[in-house]
Design a protein around this motif. Structure first.
Motif, PDB file in Angstrom:
ATOM      1  N   SER A  31      29.613  12.050  -6.620  1.00  0.00           N
ATOM      2  CA  SER A  31      31.026  11.739  -6.839  1.00  0.00           C
ATOM      3  C   SER A  31      31.641  11.122  -5.588  1.00  0.00           C
ATOM      4  N   PHE A  32      31.326  11.685  -4.433  1.00  0.00           N
ATOM      5  CA  PHE A  32      31.834  11.160  -3.165  1.00  0.00           C
ATOM      6  C   PHE A  32      31.322   9.737  -2.931  1.00  0.00           C
ATOM      7  N   ALA A  33      30.059   9.487  -3.301  1.00  0.00           N
ATOM      8  CA  ALA A  33      29.469   8.153  -3.115  1.00  0.00           C
ATOM      9  C   ALA A  33      30.189   7.118  -3.962  1.00  0.00           C
ATOM     10  N   LEU A  34      30.544   7.480  -5.198  1.00  0.00           N
ATOM     11  CA  LEU A  34      31.261   6.554  -6.066  1.00  0.00           C
ATOM     12  C   LEU A  34      32.646   6.235  -5.512  1.00  0.00           C
ATOM     13  N   VAL A  35      33.339   7.264  -5.064  1.00  0.00           N
ATOM     14  CA  VAL A  35      34.669   7.044  -4.494  1.00  0.00           C
ATOM     15  C   VAL A  35      34.561   6.209  -3.225  1.00  0.00           C
ATOM     16  N   GLY A  36      33.567   6.520  -2.389  1.00  0.00           N
ATOM     17  CA  GLY A  36      33.382   5.761  -1.161  1.00  0.00           C
ATOM     18  C   GLY A  36      33.082   4.296  -1.426  1.00  0.00           C
ATOM     19  N   SER A  37      32.249   4.029  -2.450  1.00  0.00           N
ATOM     20  CA  SER A  37      31.906   2.637  -2.754  1.00  0.00           C
ATOM     21  C   SER A  37      33.093   1.857  -3.303  1.00  0.00           C
ATOM     22  N   SER A  38      34.104   2.572  -3.825  1.00  0.00           N
ATOM     23  CA  SER A  38      35.282   1.876  -4.354  1.00  0.00           C
ATOM     24  C   SER A  38      36.107   1.235  -3.242  1.00  0.00           C
ATOM     25  N   THR A  49      26.601   3.461   0.262  1.00  0.00           N
ATOM     26  CA  THR A  49      27.192   4.422  -0.679  1.00  0.00           C
ATOM     27  C   THR A  49      26.435   4.489  -2.003  1.00  0.00           C
ATOM     28  N   GLN A  50      26.317   3.340  -2.687  1.00  0.00           N
ATOM     29  CA  GLN A  50      25.638   3.341  -3.985  1.00  0.00           C
ATOM     30  C   GLN A  50      24.116   3.321  -3.861  1.00  0.00           C
ATOM     31  N   GLY A  51      23.622   2.657  -2.803  1.00  0.00           N
ATOM     32  CA  GLY A  51      22.180   2.543  -2.668  1.00  0.00           C
ATOM     33  C   GLY A  51      21.518   3.772  -2.083  1.00  0.00           C
ATOM     34  N   VAL A  52      22.150   4.398  -1.096  1.00  0.00           N
ATOM     35  CA  VAL A  52      21.535   5.525  -0.388  1.00  0.00           C
ATOM     36  C   VAL A  52      22.194   6.859  -0.775  1.00  0.00           C
ATOM     37  N   LEU A  53      23.493   6.957  -0.523  1.00  0.00           N
ATOM     38  CA  LEU A  53      24.176   8.235  -0.723  1.00  0.00           C
ATOM     39  C   LEU A  53      24.146   8.664  -2.188  1.00  0.00           C
ATOM     40  N   ARG A 113      36.376   4.926  -9.183  1.00  0.00           N
ATOM     41  CA  ARG A 113      37.069   6.206  -8.991  1.00  0.00           C
ATOM     42  C   ARG A 113      37.203   6.957 -10.301  1.00  0.00           C
ATOM     43  N   ALA A 114      37.489   6.229 -11.371  1.00  0.00           N
ATOM     44  CA  ALA A 114      37.585   6.873 -12.686  1.00  0.00           C
ATOM     45  C   ALA A 114      36.231   7.441 -13.111  1.00  0.00           C
ATOM     46  N   TRP A 115      35.166   6.675 -12.810  1.00  0.00           N
ATOM     47  CA  TRP A 115      33.841   7.133 -13.208  1.00  0.00           C
ATOM     48  C   TRP A 115      33.422   8.373 -12.431  1.00  0.00           C
ATOM     49  N   SER A 116      33.840   8.486 -11.188  1.00  0.00           N
ATOM     50  CA  SER A 116      33.519   9.689 -10.409  1.00  0.00           C
ATOM     51  C   SER A 116      34.180  10.918 -11.029  1.00  0.00           C
ATOM     52  N   ILE A 117      35.404  10.744 -11.544  1.00  0.00           N
ATOM     53  CA  ILE A 117      36.106  11.861 -12.206  1.00  0.00           C
ATOM     54  C   ILE A 117      35.402  12.222 -13.503  1.00  0.00           C
TER      55      ILE A 117
END
Length: 348
Positions: A31-38, A49-53, A113-117
């Motif tokens: 979830s944090f990775a998705l928000v970070g990539s946004s 973010t999306q590739g590693v985290l 961000r919506a997808w992380s939620i």
């Protein structure tokens, strides 16, 4: 996720009491990775973010369920794993349309961000029910990880076929949308082919998983290999219209899309040769084998498509510039049946 699987499974085996906590931590990290990539403004931001985290979080969220499932199911273990992996196909049917709609209506940052939620709301409550069946003993901490199965020919024959199949497996799923455009079809046509592939993979996972409970794993692999190879050469290679391309997506999804369900049968065969082989470590190495194909297929496919070879020189799909890619995918699918040959030779 694929290449890191052996290390993640080793961690889960070393700290068995904390497997459920790892899953919760994995959900938080993804979830944090998705928000970070946004908030990404550079390519390396997305890689991090999306590739590693996201991969690290996804691994420690997902892999404990593989270990737990092995404890809950015995006689129909293959079917159980097939049903679980079919979830990937179900997601592949729904998510592309949701993302396509959301990206057209909102910004990519809003969708991430919506997808992380959504991820937390859907997966979070389910973690309450994902748990082991067998109590973990204190001796589990002191038991070393056994890699003796690496000395068996059974593992290497099955792994070789797994790697060879993985080299070409990802290419249709990556290039079907652009291939559809090369035929002059609309962008929605490419989405339809991917949706068909993912939806048929659901059935392919379940069927092939169930077959490993009844047939030798190399027999199931052979059936998958023949169907996948013929679908690539005869359907994708000869397709020049959407109906034929859709039939290919269906056949390839049923056959190649369900190949990973044979890992359950492969693991059972390997454990027959070595009683100390841990399911998690065997699965992890098989996943890493598939990961080799995942990583290599990117630059390899670019090389195969460079300069649009055979374009205008060959017929139908082979003459669209994707000919070498189609041929390589078919050859890779064919060599995925190497383990059946190995069994005939007495190596499995």
């Amino acid at each position: 996720m694929y290449l890191g699987a052996p290390f993640t499974f080793a961690l889960l085996q070393r700290f068995p009491h904390h497997r459920r906590r790892f899953a919760v931590a994995g959900l938080v990290i993804t979830s944090f990775a998705l928000v970070g990539s946004s908030f990404a403004t550079r390519v390396w931001h997305l890689i991090l973010t999306q590739g590693v985290l996201y991969a690290v979080g996804g691994s420690i969220l997902y892999f404990p369920t593989i270990i737990f499932l092995d404890e809950w199911f015995i006689r129909r273990k293959g079917l159980a794993y097939g049903v679980m992996w079919a979830g990937t196909g179900v997601s592949g049917v729904c998510i592309p349309f949701i993302m396509n709609w959301g990206l057209n209506k909102y910004s990519f940052s809003t969708m991430l961000r919506a997808w992380s939620i959504v991820l937390v709301l859907l997966a979070g409550p389910l973690l309450l029910y994902v748990k082991p069946r067998i109590p973990v003993s204190q001796t589990s901490y002191r038991r070393p990880i056994s890699l003796a199965f690496l000395k068996t020919s059974t593992f290497w024959v099955l792994q070789t076929g797994n790697i060879l199949q993985g080299l070409g497996f990802f290419m249709p799923n990556i290039y079907l949308p652009s291939y559809a455009r090369a035929l002059g079809l609309s962008s929605i046509a490419g989405t339809v082919t991917i949706t068909l592939f993912n939806s048929m993979s659901v059935f392919g996972q379940v069927v092939q998983g169930a077959l490993t409970d009844r047939l030798h794993v190399t027999t199931v692999i052979l059936m998958s290999t023949i169907s996948a190879t013929l679908s690539v050469f005869l359907l994708w290679g000869l397709s020049a219209s959407l109906p034929v391309l859709c039939i290919f997506s269906v056949m390839y999804g049923l056959s190649a899309g369900g190949f990973s369900s044979t890992w359950t049968g492969a693991t059972q065969e390997i454990r027959k040769r070595d009683d100390d082989a841990e399911l998690g470590m065997v699965f992890g190495l098989l996943a890493a084998g598939r990961g080799i194909g995942s990583v290599v297929s990117g630059p390899l496919s670019e090389a195969l498509l460079s300069g649009e070879p055979w374009k205008g020189e060959a017929k139908l799909g082979y003459g669209t510039g994707y000919g070498p890619l189609i041929v390589f995918t078919g050859i890779s699918a064919m060599f995925g049946g190497f383990s059946w040959v190995g069994r005939r030779a007495g190596w499995v």
